[in-house]
Design an enzyme around this catalytic site. Structure first.
Site, PDB file in Angstrom:
ATOM      1  N   HIS A 249      19.695 -68.265 104.407  1.00 51.58           N
ATOM      2  CA  HIS A 249      19.520 -68.184 106.004  1.00 51.58           C
ATOM      3  C   HIS A 249      20.817 -68.171 106.777  1.00 51.58           C
ATOM      4  CE1 HIS A 249      17.798 -68.710 109.755  1.00 51.58           C
ATOM      5  NE2 HIS A 249      16.651 -68.300 109.374  1.00 51.58           N
ATOM      6  N   ASP A 300      10.129 -67.278 104.306  1.00 47.74           N
ATOM      7  CA  ASP A 300       9.357 -66.140 103.802  1.00 47.74           C
ATOM      8  C   ASP A 300       8.947 -66.494 102.479  1.00 47.74           C
ATOM      9  OD1 ASP A 300       9.289 -64.372 106.297  1.00 47.74           O
ATOM     10  OD2 ASP A 300      11.422 -64.042 106.123  1.00 47.74           O
TER      11      ASP A 300
HETATM   12  N1  COA Z   1      20.389 -63.916  96.994  1.00 42.88           N
HETATM   13  C1  COA Z   1      21.286 -64.006  96.247  1.00 42.88           C
HETATM   14  N2  COA Z   1      22.431 -64.339  97.059  1.00 42.88           N
HETATM   15  C2  COA Z   1      22.438 -64.320  98.285  1.00 42.88           C
HETATM   16  C3  COA Z   1      21.263 -64.630  99.177  1.00 42.88           C
HETATM   17  C4  COA Z   1      19.989 -64.159  98.468  1.00 42.88           C
HETATM   18  N3  COA Z   1      18.760 -64.281  99.001  1.00 42.88           N
HETATM   19  N4  COA Z   1      21.263 -64.723 100.266  1.00 42.88           N
HETATM   20  C5  COA Z   1      22.673 -64.822 100.540  1.00 42.88           C
HETATM   21  N5  COA Z   1      23.374 -64.619  99.328  1.00 42.88           N
HETATM   22  C6  COA Z   1      24.817 -64.781  99.050  1.00 42.88           C
HETATM   23  C7  COA Z   1      25.417 -63.534  99.443  1.00 42.88           C
HETATM   24  O1  COA Z   1      25.404 -62.598  98.535  1.00 42.88           O
HETATM   25  C8  COA Z   1      26.893 -63.795  99.997  1.00 42.88           C
HETATM   26  O2  COA Z   1      27.490 -64.048  98.743  1.00 42.88           O
HETATM   27  P1  COA Z   1      29.310 -63.585  98.569  1.00 42.88           P
HETATM   28  O3  COA Z   1      29.434 -64.339  99.791  1.00 42.88           O
HETATM   29  O4  COA Z   1      29.468 -63.771  97.196  1.00 42.88           O
HETATM   30  O5  COA Z   1      28.955 -62.252  99.170  1.00 42.88           O
HETATM   31  C9  COA Z   1      26.346 -65.409 100.494  1.00 42.88           C
HETATM   32  O6  COA Z   1      25.219 -65.725  99.965  1.00 42.88           O
HETATM   33  C10 COA Z   1      26.332 -65.223 102.057  1.00 42.88           C
HETATM   34  O7  COA Z   1      25.110 -64.232 102.274  1.00 42.88           O
HETATM   35  P2  COA Z   1      25.059 -63.335 103.620  1.00 42.88           P
HETATM   36  O8  COA Z   1      24.105 -62.312 103.443  1.00 42.88           O
HETATM   37  O9  COA Z   1      26.428 -63.135 104.115  1.00 42.88           O
HETATM   38  O10 COA Z   1      24.639 -64.687 104.586  1.00 42.88           O
HETATM   39  P3  COA Z   1      23.998 -64.182 106.204  1.00 42.88           P
HETATM   40  O11 COA Z   1      24.110 -65.615 106.732  1.00 42.88           O
HETATM   41  O12 COA Z   1      24.618 -63.024 106.648  1.00 42.88           O
HETATM   42  O13 COA Z   1      22.635 -63.823 105.410  1.00 42.88           O
HETATM   43  C11 COA Z   1      20.324 -63.617 104.902  1.00 42.88           C
HETATM   44  C12 COA Z   1      21.453 -64.418 105.741  1.00 42.88           C
HETATM   45  C13 COA Z   1      19.074 -64.219 105.355  1.00 42.88           C
HETATM   46  C14 COA Z   1      20.335 -62.091 105.656  1.00 42.88           C
HETATM   47  C15 COA Z   1      20.496 -63.644 103.531  1.00 42.88           C
HETATM   48  O14 COA Z   1      20.685 -65.019 102.925  1.00 42.88           O
HETATM   49  C16 COA Z   1      19.567 -62.674 102.769  1.00 42.88           C
HETATM   50  O15 COA Z   1      19.785 -61.515 102.757  1.00 42.88           O
HETATM   51  N6  COA Z   1      18.508 -63.186 102.212  1.00 42.88           N
HETATM   52  C17 COA Z   1      17.647 -62.567 101.386  1.00 42.88           C
HETATM   53  C18 COA Z   1      16.217 -61.962 102.567  1.00 42.88           C
HETATM   54  C19 COA Z   1      15.603 -63.077 103.200  1.00 42.88           C
HETATM   55  O16 COA Z   1      15.083 -63.858 102.646  1.00 42.88           O
HETATM   56  N7  COA Z   1      15.453 -62.628 104.576  1.00 42.88           N
HETATM   57  C20 COA Z   1      14.587 -63.601 105.429  1.00 42.88           C
HETATM   58  C21 COA Z   1      15.302 -64.697 106.270  1.00 42.88           C
HETATM   59  S1  COA Z   1      14.395 -65.810 107.120  1.00 42.88           S
END
Ligand code: COA
Length: 363
Positions: A249, A300
């Site tokens: 998140h 979710d």
């Molecule tokens: N599975 C695997 N790795 C994950 C992950 C997941 N669900 N969520 C984050 N990471 C990892 C990323 O790959 C990244 O790794 P890195 O630094 O080695 O590249 C790191 O954690 C940071 O992730 P990032 O996507 O940059 O964080 P964010 O704050 O921008 O993203 C989300 C938040 C929600 C977009 C992200 O966690 C995600 O895509 N989750 C899956 C989708 C989801 O469940 N969405 C509903 C949100 S309520």
């Protein structure tokens, strides 16, 4: 300039609707751990008017919302035509939200009627896709009970209604999340409510936001269908550089407080409906994700199983999220309208240096 990607950590405006300060979610000052015990109608009132209703106000508000859970005949006609497969339910909801904004009396539509119609539209989309008749509202029941009744055709018992009410409250608002921010941008131009909500639905559709719940259940089904070890599924996702849906998140790096409250509900619902296999798979995956990546489940993750236990198909899960979040979207649209300021940020230009067009060069 070192810009935060995706506006991470950027405070773009003030709000008095909800807060995630210190990774604690509060609605108008009430911690969600406490306010989730209220009724859904009370929480909607709180989000919209900044205070809880008294007994009389609540009764009136509930009655008014329930009475308005009726659709214009032209909306039903269109839904019968477009709501079938193969279109995705969120695409249908997007189109229908927009259509609701084209009826004659749209200028007079106020948040209570809009929320009530959105709930009924979502229930209708689910019923039509299942080839089931639409259900009329039962004025003796509240909003949550009616929503469940219109979705499933069965009047919920007290325990189910209470659990689902908590689920709806926990998803009702979340300060400046992507879809709410989208709604606020549109509201800042003084566009009508339905334009704001249509834009919000579009933003919610994506898998990084509301679309994650459908993908969570896809994962659980894949593990079940192929009799897989859940950890092998996750290892394979890592190997392919894929995210595991329902984890991580932007705000909550040490656990989503909503997921903590939803987990026991998912377990109870799974027990009630003979779905403990899925809950156990979820527990195994969550433990592994924390150990390997330090990532916690988000909202979710558990709502996916809860919706399955209600009897819904996975492709409509995100529309249910939209049903819950409409209350918050409307609260923010109202707040943004009071603000009377256009949202129009700036960008850092990184394209080519200034150059000049020479009209004859391509002759
Ligand atoms: N599975 C695997 N790795 C994950 C992950 C997941 N669900 N969520 C984050 N990471 C990892 C990323 O790959 C990244 O790794 P890195 O630094 O080695 O590249 C790191 O954690 C940071 O992730 P990032 O996507 O940059 O964080 P964010 O704050 O921008 O993203 C989300 C938040 C929600 C977009 C992200 O966690 C995600 O895509 N989750 C899956 C989708 C989801 O469940 N969405 C509903 C949100 S309520």
């Amino acid at each position: 300039m070192d810009l935060p990607r995706g506006l991470a950590g950027v405070v773009i405006d003030q709000t008095s609707i909800s807060s995630t300060k210190n990774a604690r979610l509060t609605y108008s000052g009430y911690p969600i751990e406490e306010i989730c015990q209220a009724s859904f109608e009370e929480v909607v009132y709180l989000l919209w008017y900044g205070r809880l209703p008294n007994k009389e106000e609540l009764q009136k508000f509930r009655k008014m919302l329930v009475r308005k859970m009726v659709l214009p005949a032209e909306t039903v006609r269109l839904l019968l035509y477009i709501a079938r497969e193969p279109q995705h339910p969120m695409s249908i909801l997007r189109t229908t939200t927009s259509l609701l904004g084209t009826t004659n009396d749209v200028e007079h539509d106020e948040p209570p009627r809009i929320l009530a119609k959105m709930l009924t539209v979502i229930a209708a989309i689910v019923r039509i896709r299942n080839n089931e008749p639409l259900i009329d509202v039962d004025e003796k029941m509240g909003v949550v009970e009616n929503f469940l009744y219109m979705l499933t055709g069965e009047r919920p018992d007290e325990e189910l209604a209470k659990m689902f009410s908590t689920v709806m409250i926990l998803q009702a608002d979340h300060e400046f999340n992507a879809s709410t921010f989208t709604a606020r941008v549109v509201a800042s131009t003084f566009a009508d409510y339905y334009s704001c909500l249509t834009a919000a639905v579009c933003a919610l559709k994506g898998p990084l936001h509301g679309g994650a719940n459908e993908r969570v259940f896809e994962m659980l089904e894949k593990v079940y269908d192929h009799d897989m070890d859940p950890i092998d599924y996750v290892k394979d996702a890592f190997k392919r550089g894929r995210k595991v849906m329902g984890f991580g998140h932007r705000i909550y790096k040490h656990g989503d407080p909503r997921a903590k409250l939803l987990r026991p509900i998912a377990e109870k619902m799974a027990k009630r409906t003979g779905n403990m296999y899925f809950f156990e798979v979820q527990t195994e995956i969550a433990d592994y994700m924390l150990k390997e990546k330090g990532l916690y489940p988000n909202v979710d993750y558990y709502t996916a199983l809860i919706y399955h236990c209600v009897g819904l198909k996975k492709d409509v899960f995100t529309t249910i999220f939209a049903a819950c979040r409409t209350a918050g979207w409307l609260a923010h649209v109202m707040e943004q309208r009071r603000e009377k300021t256009l949202i129009r940020p700036c960008s850092e230009y990184v394209g080519p240096d200034e150059r000049h067009y020479l009209p004859d060069v391509n002759d």
